[in-house]
Design a protein around this motif. Structure first.
Motif, PDB file in Angstrom:
ATOM      1  N   ARG A   1      35.862  44.850  33.332  1.00  0.00           N
ATOM      2  CA  ARG A   1      35.568  45.577  34.327  1.00  0.00           C
ATOM      3  C   ARG A   1      36.829  45.955  35.386  1.00  0.00           C
ATOM      4  O   ARG A   1      36.630  47.074  35.927  1.00  0.00           O
TER       5      ARG A   1
ATOM      6  N   ARG B   1      32.193  43.695  28.190  1.00  0.00           N
ATOM      7  CA  ARG B   1      32.260  44.668  29.386  1.00  0.00           C
ATOM      8  C   ARG B   1      32.593  44.138  30.744  1.00  0.00           C
ATOM      9  O   ARG B   1      33.293  44.636  31.491  1.00  0.00           O
TER      10      ARG B   1
ATOM     11  N   GLN C   1      41.247  49.856  29.154  1.00  0.00           N
ATOM     12  CA  GLN C   1      39.934  50.056  28.561  1.00  0.00           C
ATOM     13  C   GLN C   1      39.870  50.632  27.306  1.00  0.00           C
ATOM     14  O   GLN C   1      39.312  50.187  26.338  1.00  0.00           O
TER      15      GLN C   1
END
Length: 76
Positions: free
Chosen positions: A47, A43, A54
């Protein structure tokens, strides 16, 4: 690409791990802490990608490897 490490980066990572622990996981088994860290690492590394990238990355990883409960609890 030359990357330079800063204390801000590690502070950001630990903040994400802490939020996951306090807000979602509530308890991290020492036996599986590496799995939690790996998830937070993924994650943290994603980011800065936009939402589409994503989602595409997540979709590619779905169903790749099955983790059965018995395999999770039966030894390391």
């Amino acid at each position: 690409m030359n990357r330079v490490a800063h204390t801000t980066g590690i502070e950001s990572f630990w903040a994400m791990l802490k939020r996951g622990y306090e807000g979602f996981y509530r308890q991290m088994s020492p036996k599986h802490v590496s799995r939690y860290v790996t998830k937070v690492t993924a994650r943290h590394n994603a980011r800065n990608f936009d939402t589409f990238v994503q989602a595409r990355t997540l979709a590619r990883g779905v169903g790749v490897e099955r983790l059965r409960y018995i395999d999770l609890v039966a030894g390391s």
